[in-house]
Every structure is written in C-alpha cells, then in structure tokens.
Scaffold this active site. Structure first.
Site, PDB file in Angstrom:
ATOM      1  N   HIS A  68      27.415   9.024  -3.117  1.00  0.00           N
ATOM      2  CA  HIS A  68      27.813   8.435  -4.382  1.00  0.00           C
ATOM      3  C   HIS A  68      26.749   8.765  -5.424  1.00  0.00           C
ATOM      4  CE1 HIS A  68      31.348   6.285  -3.147  1.00  0.00           C
ATOM      5  NE2 HIS A  68      30.713   5.634  -2.192  1.00  0.00           N
ATOM      6  N   CYS A  71      29.131  11.916  -8.037  1.00  0.00           N
ATOM      7  CA  CYS A  71      29.436  11.620  -9.438  1.00  0.00           C
ATOM      8  C   CYS A  71      28.156  11.721 -10.261  1.00  0.00           C
ATOM      9  CB  CYS A  71      30.031  10.221  -9.572  1.00  0.00           C
ATOM     10  SG  CYS A  71      31.655  10.031  -8.803  1.00  0.00           S
TER      11      CYS A  71
END
Length: 480
Positions: free
Chosen positions: A289, A331
């Site tokens: 992430h 991300c």
C-alpha cells in the site's frame, strides 16, 4: 450548424487516426503542426539558446518561439502559449518546450508541466519538456548533453527520442568521466520519432558499446505486502516466474514491516558486494500500500520512503556502472483519474472504436540536464550516484494504483505479459508498450460506477541500452 458538425468530425477523425496509429505500430502519428518554445531566464547565454534552436530544427520543428522571462514569469508565459495553441482550433502534433534557468532555481517544474498539460489541443499528443540548468560564469560552449543531442538528432532521425536520449546520456557520462548523468521522466504511450523521415524506413543500429553487458550474475529482490492486499499473491507469482525466465537469482520476502523493507534492502546490497563473481544487473520490486505522499506502507502500517531504498542500493560497489531496476506497485496518493478528451455521444464513441479519453498524466516526457554537462554537488537527480537507475511507478504522482482481487495489478500483470512476449526488446521500449496497454484499460474503482484511467511513470538515468535477453524477438514497432 453543418460547419460545426463537420469540424467536430474532422477533429475526431484526426484523433482516431492518431490513436489507431499508436495502437497499430506502437508509435505516435504526429498529425498536426509541431510547436516549440524556449523560455530562458535573464543571463542565460545566447549560445545555449542557439544550440536549442538547432536541435529543434533537426527534430522537424520549423518555427520556434523564444522568450526571456524571470522564473516567476515562466508560468504566465506557458499559460499564454497554451491559450495560443487552443486558439488554433485543431489538434497539435507535438509540443516541445525548453525551460532554461540557473541551477537549483527551477524548484517546482511540475507546476509548469501541468500548465501546458491542460491544453485541449494537446490531448493525447506528446509533450516534451527539456529542463536545463545553467551555471553562472561557466564557459559559453555547450556541454556534452546539448552537443550530443544536437549531433545525434541530425545523424539518426529514425531513432525514437528515448533511444536518442539513452545514447546522449552515454556520451555525456563518458565525457564527464561518469561524474554526471541526465535523467528523464516518461509517461509516453508509444515510440516518439521526431525526425522528418518516413516511419517505415530501416532503423540504424546503435553501437554495441552502448549496450549494458549482462554476462554476470543477475539478482532480484521481491518485497511484497500480501496481507490486506487481495490479488497481490498473483503479482508475486507472475513476477517470480518472469525473473526465473530471465535468469535472475531471486529473493522473495512477503509482508515485510517498514523496518524490514530497509533491512532486506541493506542485506541485499551487502550480499551483492560480498559476491566473488561479477554482478551485472539488479531488479527490485516493491509492492505494498502507498501513503498520501508516495510512501510505502509496511505490513505494520508504518512508512518507508522508496527513495531511501533506492539510495541504499545505489551505494552497492558491485553494481557501479550496472543497471538497477526498481518496480513500484503502490499508490502514490488518493487521486482517481477520470481521463481527458472530448465528450461524445454513444454512437460516436463506437465509431471511434476506442475510449475517447486518455489518462491525464500520459504523453509527457521530461528531461533534466545541465547545459554545461557538469556534475552538481550532492545526490541530485543528475549526479553520478543516481546514474544507471530505472524506476517504474504503477501510478502517476499523487494517483491511485489499481489492483484486481482475482488477477493482480494492471501494471505487474501487463509488464510480465509484454516481457514474456518480447524478451529481446530494449527495456525502455518495452516499458513504453506496457504503459500504452495500461493506459487503454478502464478501471471501475471502489469509489463508484465511474470508469477510471491509470498511467505509469518511468524514470531513467540509464546510460546504455538495456536488453535483458539478447538476440530474441524485438518489438514489432522497433523500426520507427
């Protein structure tokens, strides 16, 4: 009314032709005029501007606007240039902008890039930014970068711009005795050939001396957070199989904490330095992430800066002068890109046979270089300890990277597909093809029913051409 409809159909037809050309041959069609602009701050030498004008002419830009402005005035000048292009009433083939300023003073170039990127006439068209730093009191003669770019543009007009830049980077590093290397950032979706030649003519081969020599050991490190990332296991399996096929000795660690990211990278570097046999290439995949500012989040939710991991490997003595590849599936913020392009009725969209939108971050090439070709102090983007690095981000700066629970991420799965199909291709060309395919996808994100777009960002300071498996099938669009 008939005139408006005809004009709309003409513009749409030109955009469709350009898009189909990109899909068929993996290169930009460049329909429409080519526009160029040189923005220089006061004190920039006339010789530098003159060389830039010559480069632009070699690349097929018949006219070039020149403007001198303070750094604070650059944004306004670019806004006026954008408005001028939009007033043309039709698509532009390509835009090439040179921004020249004293070293360290052009601190927020992205704001300038985004100003021109708003231009409607340039939707889906390549936009090239040459960001040149200068040194007050330096010799008036241009350095290796500008000299090499000027010479090669005239000698090898068949080459794509990325190929030209790689050769220029090689010559710049050779002349500066490896103390300095330019850097490029690309979200191009195809080969960009600016020379005024027929695109189907044969392409000259670069010298073998400009290829990385990969006969030594190849090492790969895969660090992936699986927990809380459905589909991530598919990426690990696909990438692990690819590394094995490309003869990388692979180390895999799953669910590392933020501290473990750093420790694993340090151990990887130390292991390479301890090898008795030469090492020729390293590949590192970081899958996790991401934080709001592009940080990586370990399995413990703590942050680690990817730049720190890159810096760790750049210290590896065994990899001096060797390519270091980083793949970042994470991300880089929370923005969800709906894409840009003309609105169209459903029948019109079917007639185009493609989505009318492209990612808003696509089709941009930025080149950071020094006009005099000198190294600067500290680990800046052009200094030698940042050379020979290739970084590929799954998302543009500030944007979400998409991953499918059942298939894995668009970036990793497409990357594996392309590299398995064309293992002998030059890696920058392969990654451009990966970006083209990713940009074509439409993702139904978790934020609603609206389709979203994704775009890669490729950063390279490679000083040679990089082919991971020589002698095999190249990309079909190589001869551009």
């Amino acid at each position: 009314m008939a005139f408006l409809v005809a004009g709309t159909l003409q513009v749409a037809s030109q955009m469709a032709d350009a898009r189909q050309s990109l899909e068929r041959k993996g290169k930009y069609g460049l329909q429409g005029p080519r526009v160029a602009l040189i923005l220089s701050s006061p004190g920039v030498l006339d010789s530098t501007v003159a060389v830039l004008e010559g480069v632009f002419r070699s690349l097929g830009f018949e006219s070039c606007q020149k403007r001198e402005a303070s750094l604070q005035g650059f944004l306004g000048e670019l806004a006026g240039f954008r408005e001028q292009l939009d007033a043309l009433g039709g698509p532009v083939g390509c835009a090439l902008v040179a921004l020249v300023a004293p070293r360290g003073q052009l601190r927020q170039p992205q704001q300038l890039v985004w100003e021109l990127n708003r231009c409607r006439a340039l939707w889906g068209c390549p936009k090239v930014f040459l960001l040149l730093s200068t040194t007050p009191g330096a010799a008036p003669e241009p350095g290796a970068f500008l000299t090499g770019l000027s010479q090669l543009c005239g000698r090898f007009p068949h080459w794509s711009l990325l190929q030209l830049l790689t050769e220029v980077f090689y010559r710049t590093a050779k002349e500066s005795e490896a103390s300095y290397c330019p850097v490029l950032r690309s979200s191009l979706r195809g080969a960009l050939c600016l020379g005024d030649v027929e695109p189907w003519e044969p392409q000259p081969e670069p010298s073998l001396s400009t290829h990385y020599e990969l006969s030594g050991t190849r090492a790969a490190l895969l660090l992936s957070v699986i927990r809380g990332r459905p589909g991530a296991q598919h990426d690990v399996e696909a990438l692990g199989g690819l590394c094995q096929a490309l003869n990388f000795k692979t180390t895999l660690r799953t669910d590392p904490t933020a501290q473990a990211f750093q420790e694993e990278m340090a151990q990887f570097r130390e292991g390479l330095d301890a090898r008795r046999v030469p090492v020729s290439c390293a590949l590192v995949a970081l899958m996790a992430h991401g934080g709001p500012q592009g940080q990586l989040l370990g399995a413990d939710g703590q942050e680690v800066q990817p730049e720190a991991l890159v810096q760790e490997l750049s210290r590896c003595r065994a990899l001096w002068g060797c390519p270091k590849i980083f793949l970042l599936q994470a991300c880089r913020g929370g923005q969800r890109d709906a894409g840009v392009g003309p609105t169209a009725l459903p029948w019109f969209r079917r007639w185009l046979q493609a989505s009318p939108t492209t990612p808003s971050h696509a089709d941009i090439l930025q080149i950071y270089a020094d006009a005099q070709g000198r190294s600067s102090g500290g680990p800046t983007p052009g200094s030698s300890d940042q050379a020979d690095i290739l970084m590929v981000y799954a998302a543009a700066e500030g944007c979400v990277a998409y991953r499918d629970d059942e298939k894995g991420s668009d970036f990793i799965q497409t990357l594996v597909e392309v590299l398995r199909a064309y293992p002998g291709g030059e890696l920058l060309e392969l990654l451009t093809e990966v970006n083209r395919r990713v940009c074509e996808l439409e993702v139904l994100g978790p934020d609603g029913q609206r389709r979203r777009k994704a775009c890669l960002e490729i950063r390279s300071s490679l000083r040679r051409r990089l082919c991971l498996q020589a002698g095999l099938c190249p990309l079909p669009f190589r001869g551009c």
